[in-house]
Write a protein that holds these residues in place. Sequence first.
Motif, short mmCIF file in Angstrom:
data_model
loop_
_atom_site.label_atom_id
_atom_site.label_comp_id
_atom_site.label_asym_id
_atom_site.label_seq_id
_atom_site.Cartn_x
_atom_site.Cartn_y
_atom_site.Cartn_z
N GLY A 44 1.25 -0.88 -0.10
CA GLY A 44 0.05 -0.11 -0.10
C GLY A 44 0.86 1.56 0.53
N GLY A 45 1.77 1.21 0.00
CA GLY A 45 2.82 1.77 0.11
C GLY A 45 3.76 2.72 -1.60
N LYS A 46 4.15 3.85 -1.52
CA LYS A 46 4.67 5.19 -3.15
C LYS A 46 5.53 4.27 -2.43
CE LYS A 46 1.44 7.65 -4.62
NZ LYS A 46 1.08 8.24 -6.12
N LYS A 47 6.69 4.26 -4.06
CA LYS A 47 7.50 3.81 -4.37
C LYS A 47 7.76 5.55 -3.87
CE LYS A 47 11.16 1.40 -7.42
NZ LYS A 47 11.08 0.92 -8.05
N LYS A 48 9.69 5.83 -3.84
CA LYS A 48 10.02 6.80 -3.27
C LYS A 48 11.15 6.81 -4.69
CE LYS A 48 14.26 8.98 -0.75
NZ LYS A 48 15.25 8.94 -0.18
N ASP A 49 10.86 8.35 -5.64
CA ASP A 49 11.38 8.51 -6.95
C ASP A 49 13.47 8.54 -6.47
OD1 ASP A 49 9.67 8.69 -8.65
OD2 ASP A 49 8.58 10.50 -8.12
N PRO A 50 14.14 8.83 -7.26
CA PRO A 50 14.94 9.40 -6.94
C PRO A 50 15.59 9.96 -6.95
CG PRO A 50 15.31 8.32 -9.93
CD PRO A 50 13.76 8.02 -8.52
N VAL A 51 16.68 10.66 -6.30
CA VAL A 51 17.35 11.89 -6.51
C VAL A 51 18.05 11.81 -7.00
CG1 VAL A 51 18.03 13.72 -4.43
CG2 VAL A 51 15.89 12.12 -4.12
N TRP A 52 19.06 12.74 -8.20
CA TRP A 52 20.17 12.29 -8.98
C TRP A 52 21.08 13.31 -8.15
CZ3 TRP A 52 23.78 16.58 -10.45
CH2 TRP A 52 24.71 15.84 -11.35
N GLN A 53 22.58 13.09 -8.09
CA GLN A 53 23.73 12.76 -7.40
C GLN A 53 24.73 12.67 -8.56
OE1 GLN A 53 24.83 11.56 -3.61
NE2 GLN A 53 22.64 11.08 -3.40
N CYS A 54 25.37 13.47 -8.79
CA CYS A 54 27.26 13.49 -9.22
C CYS A 54 27.49 12.37 -8.00
CB CYS A 54 27.67 14.42 -9.69
SG CYS A 54 29.18 14.38 -10.93
N ILE A 55 28.81 11.46 -9.20
CA ILE A 55 29.31 10.01 -8.25
C ILE A 55 30.60 10.39 -8.16
CG2 ILE A 55 29.36 8.37 -7.35
CD1 ILE A 55 26.71 8.78 -6.55
N GLN A 56 31.24 11.08 -7.79
CA GLN A 56 32.53 11.08 -7.41
C GLN A 56 33.34 10.10 -8.27
OE1 GLN A 56 34.42 12.55 -4.18
NE2 GLN A 56 36.15 13.15 -4.41
N ASN A 57 34.29 10.34 -8.60
CA ASN A 57 34.79 9.26 -9.65
C ASN A 57 34.50 8.59 -10.33
OD1 ASN A 57 36.69 9.93 -6.51
ND2 ASN A 57 37.70 10.96 -8.28
N CYS A 58 33.28 8.68 -11.14
CA CYS A 58 32.68 7.79 -11.93
C CYS A 58 33.46 8.61 -13.66
CB CYS A 58 31.23 7.92 -12.20
SG CYS A 58 29.90 7.69 -13.52
N GLY A 59 32.73 9.65 -13.93
CA GLY A 59 33.30 10.01 -15.16
C GLY A 59 32.81 9.59 -16.48
N ALA A 60 31.79 8.45 -16.72
CA ALA A 60 30.77 7.82 -17.70
C ALA A 60 30.43 8.57 -18.60
CB ALA A 60 29.96 6.95 -16.85
#
Length: 173
Positions: A44-60
């Motif tokens: 019965g709950g609502k799924k939470k939306d993601p919160v975008w953030q840059c991930i350090q040292n990813c660089g994709a």
Amino acid sequence: MWTTVMVAHSPPSVIVAAKNKPPSRLPEKSQSRKSTATGSAGFGGKKKDPVWQCIQNCGACCKLDKGPQFPSPDEIFDEPSDVELYQSLIGKDGWCIHYDKNTRECSIYAERPYFCRVEPEIFFTLYGIEKKNFNKEACSCCVDTIKAVYGIHSEELEKFNRAVWSTGSKMMD
């Protein structure tokens, strides 16, 4: 015998189509999948939306020549000067000339071009994405890019998913 199955808690994989362009360049999976990010999450709950953030040292995102499954600079930008600038940043190996692969950091981060910034206003300007849809679309773009650059079982993808789906996520950009 029991088999363990790992399920990633990531949004549906959707590559943002270039502004005013038909979605024909999107992978077929992206055209047919629909988001359940705001649907019921069970019990019965609502799924939470993601919160975008840059991930350090990813660089994709610094892998500028990502291949034919991604929109080309000509499809993204309206201004020829933006196409020219973008193309001038692509090194022989497809990575941005300002990306240091040893440190996995941008050498011009504070002065990087506007199109290197993942912000609601930029997503609206380039892709027509409304601010209310920014987090979901930015996360989908990052997921697709990380998968294309590092693979679907990469440490970078796991780190990104943990960050954007955690409670109390904080933006780093």
